[in-house]
Design a protein around this motif. Structure first.
Motif, PDB file in Angstrom:
ATOM      1  N   GLU A 182       0.577  -0.665  -0.166  1.00  0.00           N
ATOM      2  CA  GLU A 182      -0.312  -0.050  -0.086  1.00  0.00           C
ATOM      3  C   GLU A 182       0.783   0.983   0.068  1.00  0.00           C
ATOM      4  OE1 GLU A 182      -3.543   0.231   0.168  1.00  0.00           O
ATOM      5  OE2 GLU A 182      -3.836   3.091   0.780  1.00  0.00           O
ATOM      6  N   ARG A 183       0.426   2.763  -0.470  1.00  0.00           N
ATOM      7  CA  ARG A 183       0.919   3.544  -0.705  1.00  0.00           C
ATOM      8  C   ARG A 183       0.287   4.504  -0.450  1.00  0.00           C
ATOM      9  NH1 ARG A 183       6.185   2.830  -4.228  1.00  0.00           N
ATOM     10  NH2 ARG A 183       5.549   0.591  -4.828  1.00  0.00           N
ATOM     11  N   HIS A 184       0.133   5.457   0.564  1.00  0.00           N
ATOM     12  CA  HIS A 184      -0.632   6.500   0.452  1.00  0.00           C
ATOM     13  C   HIS A 184      -0.103   8.361   1.553  1.00  0.00           C
ATOM     14  CE1 HIS A 184      -1.810   4.523   4.177  1.00  0.00           C
ATOM     15  NE2 HIS A 184      -2.023   5.573   4.697  1.00  0.00           N
ATOM     16  N   SER A 185      -1.173   8.332   1.220  1.00  0.00           N
ATOM     17  CA  SER A 185      -0.529  10.104   2.307  1.00  0.00           C
ATOM     18  C   SER A 185      -1.234  10.338   2.947  1.00  0.00           C
ATOM     19  CB  SER A 185      -0.564  11.499   1.033  1.00  0.00           C
ATOM     20  OG  SER A 185       0.256  12.130   1.990  1.00  0.00           O
ATOM     21  N   CYS A 186      -0.837  10.535   4.664  1.00  0.00           N
ATOM     22  CA  CYS A 186      -1.832  10.696   5.599  1.00  0.00           C
ATOM     23  C   CYS A 186      -1.702  11.232   6.732  1.00  0.00           C
ATOM     24  CB  CYS A 186      -2.182   8.827   6.469  1.00  0.00           C
ATOM     25  SG  CYS A 186      -1.027   7.838   7.171  1.00  0.00           S
ATOM     26  N   VAL A 187      -2.288  11.420   7.908  1.00  0.00           N
ATOM     27  CA  VAL A 187      -1.499  12.849   8.995  1.00  0.00           C
ATOM     28  C   VAL A 187      -2.140  11.571  10.655  1.00  0.00           C
ATOM     29  CG1 VAL A 187      -2.147  14.652   9.880  1.00  0.00           C
ATOM     30  CG2 VAL A 187      -2.380  14.766   7.484  1.00  0.00           C
ATOM     31  N   PHE A 188      -1.172  12.375  10.724  1.00  0.00           N
ATOM     32  CA  PHE A 188      -0.901  11.867  12.530  1.00  0.00           C
ATOM     33  C   PHE A 188      -0.861  13.148  12.851  1.00  0.00           C
ATOM     34  CE2 PHE A 188       0.097   9.475  15.972  1.00  0.00           C
ATOM     35  CZ  PHE A 188      -1.431   8.662  16.773  1.00  0.00           C
ATOM     36  N   GLU A 189      -1.322  13.270  14.126  1.00  0.00           N
ATOM     37  CA  GLU A 189      -0.872  14.054  15.379  1.00  0.00           C
ATOM     38  C   GLU A 189      -0.588  15.641  14.154  1.00  0.00           C
ATOM     39  OE1 GLU A 189       1.645  12.339  18.069  1.00  0.00           O
ATOM     40  OE2 GLU A 189      -0.351  11.480  19.267  1.00  0.00           O
ATOM     41  N   GLY A 190      -1.216  16.155  13.493  1.00  0.00           N
ATOM     42  CA  GLY A 190      -0.522  16.991  12.368  1.00  0.00           C
ATOM     43  C   GLY A 190       0.964  16.811  11.809  1.00  0.00           C
ATOM     44  N   HIS A 191       1.153  15.736  12.295  1.00  0.00           N
ATOM     45  CA  HIS A 191       2.193  15.819  10.859  1.00  0.00           C
ATOM     46  C   HIS A 191       1.486  14.869   9.220  1.00  0.00           C
ATOM     47  CE1 HIS A 191       5.757  16.578  14.033  1.00  0.00           C
ATOM     48  NE2 HIS A 191       4.340  16.713  14.856  1.00  0.00           N
ATOM     49  N   ARG A 192       2.372  15.251   7.857  1.00  0.00           N
ATOM     50  CA  ARG A 192       2.270  14.910   7.534  1.00  0.00           C
ATOM     51  C   ARG A 192       3.043  13.846   6.924  1.00  0.00           C
ATOM     52  NH1 ARG A 192      -1.908  14.327   3.642  1.00  0.00           N
ATOM     53  NH2 ARG A 192      -3.359  15.439   4.066  1.00  0.00           N
ATOM     54  N   PHE A 193       3.021  11.885   6.915  1.00  0.00           N
ATOM     55  CA  PHE A 193       3.075  11.352   6.262  1.00  0.00           C
ATOM     56  C   PHE A 193       3.554  10.336   5.051  1.00  0.00           C
ATOM     57  CE2 PHE A 193       3.558  11.238  10.575  1.00  0.00           C
ATOM     58  CZ  PHE A 193       5.693  11.298  11.086  1.00  0.00           C
ATOM     59  N   ALA A 194       3.932  10.313   3.839  1.00  0.00           N
ATOM     60  CA  ALA A 194       4.143   9.773   2.802  1.00  0.00           C
ATOM     61  C   ALA A 194       4.422   8.486   3.849  1.00  0.00           C
ATOM     62  CB  ALA A 194       5.106   9.925   1.826  1.00  0.00           C
ATOM     63  N   HIS A 195       2.965   7.555   3.031  1.00  0.00           N
ATOM     64  CA  HIS A 195       3.421   6.038   4.191  1.00  0.00           C
ATOM     65  C   HIS A 195       3.672   4.996   3.119  1.00  0.00           C
ATOM     66  CE1 HIS A 195       1.043   3.447   7.364  1.00  0.00           C
ATOM     67  NE2 HIS A 195       2.316   3.418   7.205  1.00  0.00           N
ATOM     68  N   ILE A 196       4.212   4.418   2.933  1.00  0.00           N
ATOM     69  CA  ILE A 196       4.339   2.460   1.722  1.00  0.00           C
ATOM     70  C   ILE A 196       4.423   1.840   3.465  1.00  0.00           C
ATOM     71  CG2 ILE A 196       5.861   1.691   0.167  1.00  0.00           C
ATOM     72  CD1 ILE A 196       7.447   4.095  -0.239  1.00  0.00           C
ATOM     73  N   VAL A 197       3.236   0.664   2.687  1.00  0.00           N
ATOM     74  CA  VAL A 197       3.020  -0.236   3.556  1.00  0.00           C
ATOM     75  C   VAL A 197       3.970  -1.207   3.690  1.00  0.00           C
ATOM     76  CG1 VAL A 197       0.790  -1.934   5.359  1.00  0.00           C
ATOM     77  CG2 VAL A 197       0.623   0.928   4.395  1.00  0.00           C
ATOM     78  N   LEU A 198       4.559  -2.103   3.975  1.00  0.00           N
ATOM     79  CA  LEU A 198       5.499  -3.160   3.142  1.00  0.00           C
ATOM     80  C   LEU A 198       4.471  -4.512   4.419  1.00  0.00           C
ATOM     81  CD1 LEU A 198       7.866  -1.119   3.260  1.00  0.00           C
ATOM     82  CD2 LEU A 198       8.260  -2.334   2.357  1.00  0.00           C
ATOM     83  N   THR A 199       5.130  -5.339   3.974  1.00  0.00           N
ATOM     84  CA  THR A 199       4.329  -7.057   4.324  1.00  0.00           C
ATOM     85  C   THR A 199       6.427  -7.890   4.811  1.00  0.00           C
ATOM     86  OG1 THR A 199       3.865  -8.517   3.134  1.00  0.00           O
ATOM     87  CG2 THR A 199       2.567  -7.748   4.537  1.00  0.00           C
ATOM     88  N   TYR A 200       6.887  -8.051   5.754  1.00  0.00           N
ATOM     89  CA  TYR A 200       7.831  -8.792   6.145  1.00  0.00           C
ATOM     90  C   TYR A 200       7.778  -9.950   7.075  1.00  0.00           C
ATOM     91  CZ  TYR A 200      13.111 -10.082   6.362  1.00  0.00           C
ATOM     92  OH  TYR A 200      14.114 -10.409   6.692  1.00  0.00           O
ATOM     93  N   GLN A 201       8.339 -11.234   7.069  1.00  0.00           N
ATOM     94  CA  GLN A 201       8.161 -12.054   7.973  1.00  0.00           C
ATOM     95  C   GLN A 201       6.571 -11.739   8.314  1.00  0.00           C
ATOM     96  OE1 GLN A 201      11.055 -11.294  10.462  1.00  0.00           O
ATOM     97  NE2 GLN A 201      12.698 -12.403   9.594  1.00  0.00           N
ATOM     98  N   GLY A 202       5.816 -11.849   7.299  1.00  0.00           N
ATOM     99  CA  GLY A 202       4.111 -12.038   8.553  1.00  0.00           C
ATOM    100  C   GLY A 202       3.650 -10.372   8.818  1.00  0.00           C
ATOM    101  N   GLN A 203       4.196  -9.376   8.964  1.00  0.00           N
ATOM    102  CA  GLN A 203       4.154  -8.881   9.794  1.00  0.00           C
ATOM    103  C   GLN A 203       4.380  -7.645   8.885  1.00  0.00           C
ATOM    104  OE1 GLN A 203       3.865  -7.916  13.200  1.00  0.00           O
ATOM    105  NE2 GLN A 203       4.928 -10.301  13.931  1.00  0.00           N
ATOM    106  N   VAL A 204       3.622  -6.445   9.340  1.00  0.00           N
ATOM    107  CA  VAL A 204       3.728  -4.780   8.814  1.00  0.00           C
ATOM    108  C   VAL A 204       4.363  -4.384   9.123  1.00  0.00           C
ATOM    109  CG1 VAL A 204       1.626  -3.059   8.237  1.00  0.00           C
ATOM    110  CG2 VAL A 204       0.944  -5.241   8.682  1.00  0.00           C
ATOM    111  N   VAL A 205       4.992  -3.464   8.516  1.00  0.00           N
ATOM    112  CA  VAL A 205       5.916  -2.767   8.295  1.00  0.00           C
ATOM    113  C   VAL A 205       5.978  -1.480   7.180  1.00  0.00           C
ATOM    114  CG1 VAL A 205       8.494  -2.004   7.602  1.00  0.00           C
ATOM    115  CG2 VAL A 205       7.984  -4.847   8.194  1.00  0.00           C
ATOM    116  N   SER A 206       5.561  -0.477   8.125  1.00  0.00           N
ATOM    117  CA  SER A 206       5.711   1.246   7.530  1.00  0.00           C
ATOM    118  C   SER A 206       6.315   2.089   7.402  1.00  0.00           C
ATOM    119  CB  SER A 206       4.552   1.778   8.895  1.00  0.00           C
ATOM    120  OG  SER A 206       3.412   1.426   8.814  1.00  0.00           O
TER     121      SER A 206
END
Lengths: 263, 162
Positions: free
Chosen positions: A176-200
């Motif tokens: 997944e790739r998108h742009s999102c906001v958390f606590e006032g900070h805008r992030f480009a967010h690329i979501v990956l998977t590795y060893q069955g876990q989510v990595v951001s």
């Protein structure tokens, strides 16, 4: 919490300005998903905000003369020195004063590390609430839209791939790739998977002067490391162990560094 | 220099005169250096600088007595009979013309919120007004701005924005 149109209209401006609590924002996002009329109203407010930003950023008549900026720096240098010599000035105040002018002295590091800690906590929170719990306050937007509205680096992040997709623990995949906001900070967010876990991979603007620490403290149960760019910082965050996070970061380091540098 | 460009654009908009804006930004930065011990690391540095700039500007206007410093009467803007939809394709020039068409204290708050992206609390601190006033002026200001944008679009004004 469900909301009706009347409440959403009352809160729409604060929502667009990202001034609301996470729970309220989430309720508005849920309402917008099912209400086309409120979506139109919110889209209009976003256009208004974007128009303001564009007009003030792009209008040449409002821009400072380059000679003014350089003469201001020259004018402030003796002031900064005088402040440093003033008897009441504390060490931190002195260093920070110089930072205001040059951004290159010891005070920057103190300030930047404090800022870095804030960004790290925001990145970990974004990983948790966006990638894992799907409870993000504001609906994410595409990297392309974020590039148009906020920062062109998002466009370069749209196409990056890990330098290797086969690591010691198996495949590393982007999901997944998108742009999102958390606590006032805008992030480009690329979501990956590795060893069955989510990595951001979470990229945000930061012009602080600091070098990447060898390791970050475990934050709310998540391991993290960072990749530094000239004007951005990219965090790699996961509940995976530190070794695995470092391994993922190594696979992302070259493409992310190139993207942040505009190469 | 961090924030110098944005501070200048704000000063230029407020003062409408380049020399005055340059003086204001220079004095703001000097004042910031002198009082940096009051800055709390980790808080919004830009909001702190904006507060200094507005404070200096208010003091100057009071000293010069060129402009009567009366508290804006928000009741004037109380009645906004119809709030039209935000037009699509607003140009930078249209936007600035429309913004000039609303009262200055509403312009300021819209700029600090939508351009400088300060929080309501930071705006309240910078302008020394209650947070409720920030919210009500924002709401009224945006409503008036939307009316102005429609007018500007209808008449296709060719006036400059300065």
């Amino acid at each position: 919490m469900t909301m009706e149109c009347r409440e959403v209209r009352q809160l729409a401006e604060a929502f667009v300005s990202e001034q609301l609590l996470v729970e309220t924002t989430h309720a508005i996002v849920a309402h917008l998903e099912r209400c086309p009329a409120c979506r139109v109203e919110v889209a209009g407010l976003r256009r208004l905000k974007a128009a303001a930003l564009s007009a003030f950023t792009n209008t040449a008549d409002l821009a400072p003369r380059p000679e003014f900026i350089s003469s201001l720096a020259a004018r402030l240098q003796p002031e900064a020195t005088r402040e440093r010599l003033a008897p009441w000035t504390t060490w931190l105040g002195m260093a920070a004063s110089l930072f205001l002018v040059f951004g290159l002295v010891l005070g920057v590091r103190e300030w930047s590390l404090s800022n870095l800690s804030t960004l790290l906590h925001a990145a970990v929170g974004d990983h948790r609430f966006c990638a894992l719990d799907f409870k993000l306050a504001e609906k994410p937007i595409t990297l392309e839209e974020a590039a148009r509205r906020f920062d062109s680096v998002n466009r370069r992040l749209e196409s990056i791939e890990p330098s290797t997709t086969t690591l010691s623990g198996g495949a590393l995949r982007i999901v997944e790739r998108h742009s999102c906001v958390f606590e006032g900070h805008r992030f480009a967010h690329i979501v990956l998977t590795y060893q069955g876990q989510v990595v951001s991979l979470l990229v945000t603007t930061d012009e602080g002067v600091w070098t990447v620490p060898s390791s970050f403290p475990v934050t709310n149960g998540f391991h993290a490391t960072a990749i530094r760019g000239p004007k951005h910082v990219a965090f790699v965050v996961s509940a995976l162990g530190d070794d695995a996070v470092q391994e993922v970061a190594a696979a992302l380091s070259a493409p992310v560094t190139h993207a942040l540098a505009g190469v | 220099m961090p924030h110098a460009d944005r501070l200048f654009r704000l000063a230029m908009w407020l003062e409408r005169d380049r020399a005055t804006a340059e003086d204001l930004v220079q004095d703001t930065m000097i004042q910031a250096l002198k009082s940096f011990h009051r800055y709390t690391p980790g808080t919004n540095c830009k909001a702190w600088l904006v507060a200094i700039l507005h404070n200096l500007r208010s003091n100057r206007r009071r000293a010069n007595r060129r402009v009567p410093l009366v508290e804006p009467d928000d009741r004037i803007a109380d009645t906004v009979p119809f709030v039209p939809a935000v037009p699509a394709g607003v140009t930078d020039e249209d936007f600035l013309i429309a913004l000039r068409g609303i009262p200055e204290h509403h312009q300021n708050i819209i700029l600090l919120c939508d351009v400088e992206e300060l929080t309501y609390k930071e705006i309240a601190t910078a302008l020394k007004i209650p947070i409720g006033t920030v919210m009500s002026r924002l709401h009224r200001g945006r409503a008036m701005l939307r009316q102005q944008l429609v007018s500007v679009g209808m008449f296709e004004s060719s006036e400059g924005a300065g």
